[in-house]
Design a protein around this motif. Structure first.
Motif: not given
Length: 215
Positions: A151-160
């Motif tokens: 779970a987390g920020d959308r952009q961080d999740r996209l990068t992941a």
């Protein structure tokens, strides 16, 4: 074939410019490539994204890389009985025929394919769920990676998820018997990298720390 049209004029001009300069200055090299065939030391699987210029990033010349590009730089699972094996065929040719020493999977920032997978799995892109969507069915390869995102920020999740696409591809590569054999024999090494388009940085996957680290 009446549907095909001549090349756009700007591409014709660029071709003639290349032929008169780069080619003319390196005729011997091109002749050698034509006569001796290709002997690339590495294969690179990268995204189709027009902003990802593999040869420029690594300063490579013609004949140095065997490059295969597809949406989100994905390698499908080993499935010899299914249809249409563009990526799998490229991998087989690189490993079995060209006998490359290195196989590099290269992801990147702002990947539209990865974002499509993210939106599809989030329920925000129903059109990609359609059985007729080639992109959606291709991005199913990455769906297990979305399901494991923290779970987390959308952009961080996209990068992941962009980096996960690299790791899933490497994992799937090891499902190909001839790839696994070459890796175990020590004649082939697998590598995962991720490029940030905005700042030009490159990160490489470190299996010891299970992280992508700056090069």
């Amino acid at each position: 074939m009446t549907l095909a049209k001549p090349l756009p004029e700007y591409l014709v001009r660029r071709y003639h410019g290349w032929k008169a300069t780069t080619f003319a200055e390196n005729k011997g090299w091109y002749k050698r490539l034509a006569e001796d065939g290709q002997r690339p030391r590495a294969m690179v699987i990268s995204c189709c994204d027009s902003r990802v210029h593999v040869t420029s990033i690594f300063g490579a010349d013609q004949g140095e890389f065997f490059i295969h590009r597809n949406i989100a730089n994905l390698v499908p699972p080993y499935a010899p009985d299914s249809d249409h094996h563009g990526t799998s065929a490229a991998v087989e040719y690189a490993v079995r025929t060209l006998r490359v020493n290195h196989l590099i999977v290269m992801g990147h920032s702002g990947c539209g394919g990865v974002q499509g997978c993210y939106d599809m799995c989030s329920g925000d892109a129903p059109e990609l769920e359609e059985t007729s969507s080639f992109v959606g069915r291709w991005m199913d390869i990455l769906r297990p990676g979305f399901e494991k995102l923290e779970a987390g920020d959308r952009q961080d999740r996209l990068t992941a998820l962009e980096k996960t696409s690299v790791l899933i591809s490497i994992e799937n590569l090891m499902g190909f018997p001839f790839v696994r054999e070459a890796v175990e024999d020590g004649t082939l090494t697998l590598h995962g990298v991720w490029n940030d388009i905005a700042d030009g940085s490159l990160e490489s996957y470190d299996p010891e720390t299970d992280r992508f680290v700056a090069i």
